[in-house]
Design an enzyme around this catalytic site. Structure first.
Site, PDB file in Angstrom:
ATOM      1  CG  MET A 183      -1.777  -1.272   1.276  1.00  0.00           C
ATOM      2  SD  MET A 183      -2.988  -1.253   2.604  1.00  0.00           S
ATOM      3  CE  MET A 183      -1.936  -1.434   4.040  1.00  0.00           C
ATOM      4  CG  ASP A 184       4.759   3.117  -2.157  1.00  0.00           C
ATOM      5  OD1 ASP A 184       5.556   3.058  -3.107  1.00  0.00           O
ATOM      6  OD2 ASP A 184       4.901   3.899  -1.197  1.00  0.00           O
TER       7      ASP A 184
END
Lengths: 251, 251
Positions: free
Chosen positions: A22-23
């Site tokens: 989840m960047d």
């Protein structure tokens, strides 16, 4: 509309395990001129949507990279903000009507949990206990996790086990190492999506992604939508035959 | 009874027609995607020609010093094409790449390493370089050849080595096992190579195919397509894009 789309997708193979990095939460907050922590909150809503889409289409295992051991190097205020959010949302999973309840999700917190504060660790353990009876789907939240730490821990546990055995003439083998991996509770991921277009795995599931399609859409994590999940599944379907052939060769 | 059977049979037929319709739609979606990929591949080929011709000035000056160690993953079925591999290495050598690893899962490249090195004008095997040569500025291209035995199997060998040491010491100190210790053990069992900055994957799918997990923590993984479609232009573009990447390393 979504259920029609999923009915079409289900005519092909659906990934058993879909993994996410989840960047882009901080970049999203900067882009939208939001305060600190707001990006991560927006990211949480994206996560809930993605989980719903995946469970509806039939993905059984989902893993997410919530917090890396390397992330502890960030500013203490930022780490505290993220940990407070994790605590809030973890406690939310215990409530009636939560996503765990709705979809029958068994939750695992995977990583070096000793590095977490007592509050977060206790909340995580409570959730794991409360959802242990759920069998429909599985959510693995990788927290205080890195692949290298996972390998070290696995080797340590293997060696400790071997010391306990009375006749320990045989050494470790691959099965022993894999049995002690934090991720040993799930099959290897079939597809790994890292948002924000970055092309590295950042010490995430390096051991488990030998035969895994890697997908890096440029959208930041809070911008990840149904379209990206669908496209990821289509990519998986395109590479399915190739990986099945590879896995058969290995056997 | 007869009427019930007729109704049952009728709804079965509707169900089968529905499924056929969905399957047709699914096949059409994948056909459209394949056409899209074909068009994208044609556009890439044109772009690659333009880059190779030197018309685009930004690709002329590559800051190759940022690329300290390159790894190339090749699909084992294609690894027998020694001439293509030598061509790829010549391009990389001309760009100034001095240290690199060639990997294929089944070890096909390892078997032909001597002939590959002979076919290049100025290359040596990395394993033949001493510590002193590794510290100095490289004079020629040094090649490492790796396979799956350097990945998971390497970690198993390292674990067995550590177990022997752990047993001999007789201590139950959990602090014995650290990332540094595993790194040392990996080097002792012959898995010596450094962490590549960039991993180029020549395979049908973007996937690292089991490249040693311990060495890809922050490695940029770029998919180049299959080996048969390799081109100087796409190689130049991939390396150029790498030189523009900025990493936070989790911070």
């Amino acid at each position: 509309m979504r259920s029609c789309l999923f009915k079409v997708l289900c005519m092909g193979p659906i990934p058993t395990h879909f993994s996410f990095i989840m960047d882009g939460n901080r970049r999203y907050a900067k882009k939208m001129d939001m305060g600190e922590g707001a990006g991560h909150r927006a990211g949480f809503f994206a996560l809930v949507s993605v989980l719903k889409y995946c469970y509806e289409v039939g993905v059984k295992y989902i893993s997410v990279y919530a917090f890396s051991i390397d992330n502890f190097k960030r500013r203490p205020e930022e780490v505290k903000t993220i940990m407070d959010l994790i605590l809030e949302k973890t406690e939310g999973l215990l409530e009636e009507g939560s996503i765990a309840d709705q979809y029958g999700v068994r939750v695992y917190f995977v990583g070096n949990l000793k590095l977490l504060s007592e509050q977060v660790r206790i909340a995580a353990e409570k959730v794991m206990e409360a959802t242990a009876h759920n069998t429909r789907c599985v959510l693995l939240i990788c927290i205080a996790y890195t692949s290298c730490d996972e390998i070290v821990n696995s080797v340590r546990e293997c060696c400790k086990d071997k010391m306990e055995e009375i006749e320990d003439e045989e050494g470790d083998d691959l099965v022993d190492i894999e049995k002690h991996m934090y991720m040993g509770v799930a099959p290897d991921p079939d597809i790994l999506l890292r948002s924000s277009g970055e092309k590295r795995l950042s010490n995430y599931q390096l051991w488990q992604t030998t035969h895994c399609t890697l997908y890096s859409p440029t959208a930041l994590w809070p911008e990840i939508s149904l379209l990206h999940v669908v496209w990821g599944i289509l990519k998986f379907q395109r590479s399915y035959a190739y990986f099945e052939k590879k896995k058969k060769k290995m056997l | 009874m007869d009427r019930k059977q007729k109704v049952r049979g009728f709804s079965c037929s509707i169900h089968q027609i529905g499924n056929l319709g969905l399957r047709l739609l699914w096949s059409m979606v994948h056909l459209l995607i394949s056409i899209g990929y074909f068009v994208a591949a044609a556009a890439k080929a044109v772009e690659s020609r333009i880059i190779s011709s030197g018309l685009l000035t930004r690709y002329k000056e590559l800051n190759i010093s940022k690329l300290k160690y390159l790894a190339v993953v090749i699909e084992s079925d294609d690894a027998v094409q020694t001439s293509k591999i030598v061509q790829l290495l010549r391009w990389l050598e001309a760009m100034g790449v001095k240290r690199m690893c060639l990997y294929d899962a089944q070890g096909v490249l390892k078997k032909s390493k001597d002939s590959i090195v002979k076919m290049l004008d100025n290359a040596v095997l990395l394993e033949e370089l001493g510590e002193k040569d590794l510290m100095e500025k490289p004079k020629c291209m040094a090649l490492e050849f790796a396979s799956v035995s350097d990945g998971k199997e390497g970690v198993v060998k390292a674990a067995n080595l550590l177990f022997a040491e752990y047993k001999e010491l007789g201590n139950r100190d959990e602090q014995f096992f650290t990332e540094a210790k595993i790194g040392e053990a990996l080097r002792a069992v012959g898995c010596k190579g450094p962490e590549p900055d960039l991993l180029l994957v020549y395979a049908p799918v973007r996937c690292h195919l089991g490249f040693p997990a311990w060495r890809t923590r922050y490695t940029e993984i770029v998919h180049m397509g299959s080996l048969k479609s390799m081109s100087l232009g796409s190689l130049t573009k991939a390396i150029y894009k790498f030189t523009r990447v900025r990493q936070n390393y989790g911070k």
